[in-house]
Design an enzyme around this catalytic site. Structure first.
Site, PDB file in Angstrom:
ATOM      1  N   CYS A  82     -44.861 -41.554-106.180  1.00  0.00           N
ATOM      2  CA  CYS A  82     -44.107 -40.465-105.560  1.00  0.00           C
ATOM      3  C   CYS A  82     -44.165 -39.226-106.456  1.00  0.00           C
ATOM      4  O   CYS A  82     -44.276 -39.337-107.680  1.00  0.00           O
ATOM      5  CB  CYS A  82     -42.650 -40.873-105.348  1.00  0.00           C
ATOM      6  SG  CYS A  82     -42.459 -42.088-104.029  1.00  0.00           S
ATOM      7  N   CYS A 164     -44.976 -39.393-100.942  1.00  0.00           N
ATOM      8  CA  CYS A 164     -43.521 -39.552-100.964  1.00  0.00           C
ATOM      9  C   CYS A 164     -42.893 -38.650-102.024  1.00  0.00           C
ATOM     10  O   CYS A 164     -43.572 -38.213-102.953  1.00  0.00           O
ATOM     11  CB  CYS A 164     -43.133 -41.012-101.201  1.00  0.00           C
ATOM     12  SG  CYS A 164     -43.990 -41.806-102.564  1.00  0.00           S
TER      13      CYS A 164
END
Ligand code: C8R
Length: 263
Positions: A82, A164
């Site tokens: 992420c 993400c």
């Protein structure tokens, strides 16, 4: 004896398959899986090359679909952390100069499939099982569903779906439309981010050194992007001439006023 056809007899308007395509792809796959990301050392590069070629060999190069590339995409199981994804449009060189220094950020060319295909051209022909080294469809003058364009769209979609946290985007502020809704970024990636995973889209608009001051972030092109991002329930942040990337531009222009003083 195979003789290169004179230009007027070429089937398509784009460059033909890159010479030594299979060797380059296989070599890049080994370089990537053995040296760059040794955690992927068990990947089978020959199988990956075969899946790549099977996507387009013996097929009409104007009728390629995303489904043709699914077997290849399935072989790539890499995950990206992420907050580390970097998208871009129309600024390829600066992006890769920047990630060369800031190696935490990951562009599509830093993933196995993007790395293997970068700067290559490829296509086949329905009448043979060979690659066509003479010419390949040009996306504008021949057709958009050609092997290269469909490949980049397919892997860009998967790359965006996997992102993400915060995603970064580098755009070219020296263009009237830094956000181009017909580009891969503007038509594929931005619409395939998952708002339930991606909370913020952070845009850096970079201008060429020497092009007078500008505020692309408040222009209509970036506003169009902001509307799309907000409508998809993500936060939009925009910065003109992001300093760390500006420093990279200044390497080649150290004496320019914008590099000497306030940058
Ligand atoms: N991406 C798309 N296309 C890519 C690519 C890539 O990573 N890498 C290469 N070499 N190419 P552009 P864009 C090829 O207008 O359309 C991903 C393709 O032939 O400058 O917005 C990447 O994740 C493609 O048509 O940029 C990035 O975020 C051109 O180079 C966007 O999509 C790129 O055209 C960039 O795509």
């Amino acid at each position: 004896l195979k003789v290169r056809s004179p230009p007027e007899l070429l089937e398509w308007h784009g460059r033909g398959t890159t010479s030594h395509f299979s060797e380059i792809v296989l070599g890049r796959c080994f370089t990537y899986t053995q040296l760059i990301r040794p955690e992927l050392r068990d990947q089978d590069c020959r199988k990956i090359l075969d899946a790549f070629k099977s996507a387009f060999l013996s097929k009409n190069p104007c009728n390629i679909t995303k489904e043709d590339y699914q077997p290849l995409l399935k072989l790539d199981t890499q995950t990206i952390a992420c907050n580390k994804t970097l998208f871009w449009s129309k600024l390829k060189d600066l992006v890769h100069q920047y990630t060369g220094v800031q190696q935490e950020l990951v562009t599509l060319e830093d993933t196995l499939l993007g790395y293997m295909a970068d700067r290559l051209t490829w296509c086949g022909d329905p009448s043979t099982s060979d690659l066509n080294y003479q010419s390949c469809p040009h996306w504008r003058n021949d057709c958009s569903n050609n092997p290269g364009s469909v490949f980049w769209k397919a892997i860009s979609q998967k790359f965006a779906e996997a992102a993400c946290g915060v995603v970064q985007v580098m755009l070219n502020g020296s263009l009237t439309e830094p956000f181009d809704k017909n580009s891969v970024f503007g038509s594929v990636e931005i619409f395939n981010l998952r708002p339930e995973k991606v909370h913020t889209v952070q845009v850096w608009v970079m201008q060429d050194i020497g092009k007078g001051p500008s505020d692309s972030c408040s222009g209509s092109s970036l506003n169009e992007l902001k509307l799309i991002v907000n409508k998809r329930n993500m936060t939009f942040v925009c910065q003109n001439n992001y300093r760390p990337a500006r420093f990279v531009q200044c390497v080649k222009n150290p004496e320019h006023p914008s590099c000497r003083s306030k940058i």
